[in-house]
Write a protein that holds these residues in place. Structure first.
Motif, PDB file in Angstrom:
ATOM      1  N   CYS A  23     -64.112 -33.153  46.235  1.00 40.10           N
ATOM      2  CA  CYS A  23     -65.269 -31.912  45.699  1.00 40.10           C
ATOM      3  C   CYS A  23     -65.030 -32.331  43.826  1.00 40.10           C
ATOM      4  O   CYS A  23     -65.600 -31.277  43.281  1.00 40.10           O
ATOM      5  N   LYS A  24     -64.232 -32.985  43.444  1.00 42.69           N
ATOM      6  CA  LYS A  24     -63.870 -33.224  42.081  1.00 42.69           C
ATOM      7  C   LYS A  24     -63.516 -31.984  41.623  1.00 42.69           C
ATOM      8  O   LYS A  24     -63.622 -31.465  40.289  1.00 42.69           O
ATOM      9  N   VAL A  25     -62.417 -31.388  42.111  1.00 38.71           N
ATOM     10  CA  VAL A  25     -61.722 -30.426  41.810  1.00 38.71           C
ATOM     11  C   VAL A  25     -60.075 -30.885  41.370  1.00 38.71           C
ATOM     12  O   VAL A  25     -59.230 -30.752  42.032  1.00 38.71           O
ATOM     13  N   TYR A  26     -60.321 -31.524  40.195  1.00 34.05           N
ATOM     14  CA  TYR A  26     -59.178 -32.292  39.902  1.00 34.05           C
ATOM     15  C   TYR A  26     -57.955 -31.403  39.274  1.00 34.05           C
ATOM     16  O   TYR A  26     -56.794 -31.833  39.618  1.00 34.05           O
ATOM     17  N   GLY A  27     -58.057 -30.285  38.937  1.00 38.23           N
ATOM     18  CA  GLY A  27     -57.004 -29.293  38.475  1.00 38.23           C
ATOM     19  C   GLY A  27     -56.264 -29.008  39.505  1.00 38.23           C
ATOM     20  O   GLY A  27     -54.961 -29.212  39.628  1.00 38.23           O
ATOM     21  N   ASP A  28     -56.973 -28.519  40.458  1.00 32.15           N
ATOM     22  CA  ASP A  28     -56.361 -28.092  41.941  1.00 32.15           C
ATOM     23  C   ASP A  28     -55.477 -29.239  42.655  1.00 32.15           C
ATOM     24  O   ASP A  28     -54.443 -29.219  43.049  1.00 32.15           O
ATOM     25  N   THR A  29     -56.444 -30.184  42.630  1.00 35.63           N
ATOM     26  CA  THR A  29     -55.572 -31.637  43.098  1.00 35.63           C
ATOM     27  C   THR A  29     -54.440 -31.898  42.587  1.00 35.63           C
ATOM     28  O   THR A  29     -53.511 -32.175  43.209  1.00 35.63           O
ATOM     29  N   LEU A  30     -54.364 -31.926  41.225  1.00 40.22           N
ATOM     30  CA  LEU A  30     -53.217 -32.038  40.304  1.00 40.22           C
ATOM     31  C   LEU A  30     -51.987 -31.223  40.972  1.00 40.22           C
ATOM     32  O   LEU A  30     -50.887 -31.692  41.085  1.00 40.22           O
ATOM     33  N   ASN A  31     -52.343 -30.027  40.998  1.00 39.95           N
ATOM     34  CA  ASN A  31     -51.302 -28.997  41.443  1.00 39.95           C
ATOM     35  C   ASN A  31     -50.785 -29.211  42.888  1.00 39.95           C
ATOM     36  O   ASN A  31     -49.458 -29.168  43.178  1.00 39.95           O
ATOM     37  N   VAL A  32     -51.572 -29.732  43.745  1.00 42.97           N
ATOM     38  CA  VAL A  32     -51.252 -29.995  45.101  1.00 42.97           C
ATOM     39  C   VAL A  32     -50.589 -31.182  45.110  1.00 42.97           C
ATOM     40  O   VAL A  32     -49.615 -31.349  45.852  1.00 42.97           O
ATOM     41  N   LEU A  33     -50.805 -32.034  44.295  1.00 41.18           N
ATOM     42  CA  LEU A  33     -49.976 -33.648  44.152  1.00 41.18           C
ATOM     43  C   LEU A  33     -48.715 -33.056  43.606  1.00 41.18           C
ATOM     44  O   LEU A  33     -47.690 -33.843  44.178  1.00 41.18           O
ATOM     45  N   MET A  34     -48.591 -32.268  42.708  1.00 44.54           N
ATOM     46  CA  MET A  34     -47.343 -31.946  42.173  1.00 44.54           C
ATOM     47  C   MET A  34     -46.357 -31.315  43.366  1.00 44.54           C
ATOM     48  O   MET A  34     -45.207 -31.582  43.381  1.00 44.54           O
ATOM     49  N   LYS A  39     -41.856 -31.772  47.518  1.00 47.01           N
ATOM     50  CA  LYS A  39     -41.393 -31.864  48.702  1.00 47.01           C
ATOM     51  C   LYS A  39     -41.316 -33.224  49.444  1.00 47.01           C
ATOM     52  O   LYS A  39     -40.149 -33.437  50.253  1.00 47.01           O
ATOM     53  N   CYS A  40     -42.019 -34.223  49.181  1.00 45.20           N
ATOM     54  CA  CYS A  40     -41.601 -35.468  49.842  1.00 45.20           C
ATOM     55  C   CYS A  40     -42.077 -36.532  48.827  1.00 45.20           C
ATOM     56  O   CYS A  40     -43.055 -36.853  48.726  1.00 45.20           O
ATOM     57  N   PRO A  41     -41.287 -36.910  47.970  1.00 43.88           N
ATOM     58  CA  PRO A  41     -41.148 -37.577  46.850  1.00 43.88           C
ATOM     59  C   PRO A  41     -41.628 -39.192  47.438  1.00 43.88           C
ATOM     60  O   PRO A  41     -40.963 -39.696  48.378  1.00 43.88           O
ATOM     61  N   SER A  42     -42.636 -39.945  47.158  1.00 39.38           N
ATOM     62  CA  SER A  42     -43.015 -41.449  47.502  1.00 39.38           C
ATOM     63  C   SER A  42     -43.863 -42.063  46.291  1.00 39.38           C
ATOM     64  O   SER A  42     -44.346 -41.240  45.619  1.00 39.38           O
ATOM     65  N   SER A  43     -43.858 -43.376  46.412  1.00 38.42           N
ATOM     66  CA  SER A  43     -44.487 -43.837  45.265  1.00 38.42           C
ATOM     67  C   SER A  43     -46.090 -43.741  45.417  1.00 38.42           C
ATOM     68  O   SER A  43     -46.927 -43.820  44.482  1.00 38.42           O
ATOM     69  N   GLU A  44     -46.371 -43.693  46.607  1.00 44.84           N
ATOM     70  CA  GLU A  44     -48.032 -43.257  47.001  1.00 44.84           C
ATOM     71  C   GLU A  44     -48.375 -41.993  46.133  1.00 44.84           C
ATOM     72  O   GLU A  44     -49.511 -42.108  45.501  1.00 44.84           O
ATOM     73  N   VAL A  45     -47.744 -40.791  46.394  1.00 48.55           N
ATOM     74  CA  VAL A  45     -47.918 -39.794  45.467  1.00 48.55           C
ATOM     75  C   VAL A  45     -48.040 -40.011  44.015  1.00 48.55           C
ATOM     76  O   VAL A  45     -48.741 -39.383  43.150  1.00 48.55           O
ATOM     77  N   ASP A  46     -46.832 -40.604  43.518  1.00 49.14           N
ATOM     78  CA  ASP A  46     -46.681 -40.735  42.251  1.00 49.14           C
ATOM     79  C   ASP A  46     -48.008 -41.648  41.729  1.00 49.14           C
ATOM     80  O   ASP A  46     -48.743 -41.244  40.516  1.00 49.14           O
ATOM     81  N   ILE A  47     -48.494 -42.581  42.266  1.00 48.99           N
ATOM     82  CA  ILE A  47     -49.417 -43.542  41.854  1.00 48.99           C
ATOM     83  C   ILE A  47     -50.713 -42.502  41.788  1.00 48.99           C
ATOM     84  O   ILE A  47     -51.546 -42.475  41.010  1.00 48.99           O
ATOM     85  N   LEU A  48     -50.990 -41.804  42.972  1.00 51.30           N
ATOM     86  CA  LEU A  48     -52.154 -40.826  42.999  1.00 51.30           C
ATOM     87  C   LEU A  48     -52.029 -39.872  41.777  1.00 51.30           C
ATOM     88  O   LEU A  48     -53.046 -39.597  41.077  1.00 51.30           O
ATOM     89  N   ARG A  49     -50.928 -39.563  41.461  1.00 47.72           N
ATOM     90  CA  ARG A  49     -50.738 -38.399  40.351  1.00 47.72           C
ATOM     91  C   ARG A  49     -51.124 -38.905  39.036  1.00 47.72           C
ATOM     92  O   ARG A  49     -51.932 -38.580  38.270  1.00 47.72           O
ATOM     93  N   GLN A  50     -50.717 -40.087  38.828  1.00 48.85           N
ATOM     94  CA  GLN A  50     -51.087 -41.002  37.532  1.00 48.85           C
ATOM     95  C   GLN A  50     -52.458 -41.277  37.451  1.00 48.85           C
ATOM     96  O   GLN A  50     -53.157 -41.193  36.417  1.00 48.85           O
ATOM     97  N   GLN A  51     -53.038 -41.733  38.577  1.00 53.21           N
ATOM     98  CA  GLN A  51     -54.383 -41.878  38.419  1.00 53.21           C
ATOM     99  C   GLN A  51     -55.380 -40.839  38.267  1.00 53.21           C
ATOM    100  O   GLN A  51     -56.232 -40.747  37.549  1.00 53.21           O
TER     101      GLN A  51
END
Length: 76
Positions: A23-34, A39-51
């Protein structure tokens, strides 16, 4: 039992990230990624956050206002 709950909660957060990104709601997406990264640190989540941070950085960049956007001295 708690591991299954964590996994279930993690899946819900991944689905939420996917829906918000679609839905291109990037601010909320960034909050959920944080939250997901806490809760579950992984490299995939870190890469998604950086992108996502890169998308947000360049989304409102006025590329035609100045050709030397990052002030590189060799381009002046």
């Amino acid at each position: 039992m708690s591991e299954a709950l964590c996994c279930n909660e993690q899946e819900k957060l991944y689905v939420q990230v996917t829906c918000l990104t679609g839905c291109k709601v990037y601010g909320d997406t960034l909050n959920v990624l944080m939250i997901l990264e806490e809760k579950c640190p992984s490299s995939e989540v870190d890469i998604l956050r950086q992108q996502l941070e890169n998308i947000l950085r360049y989304e409102h960049l006025e590329i035609f206002a100045n050709t030397n956007l990052f002030m590189e001295p060799w381009l002046e």
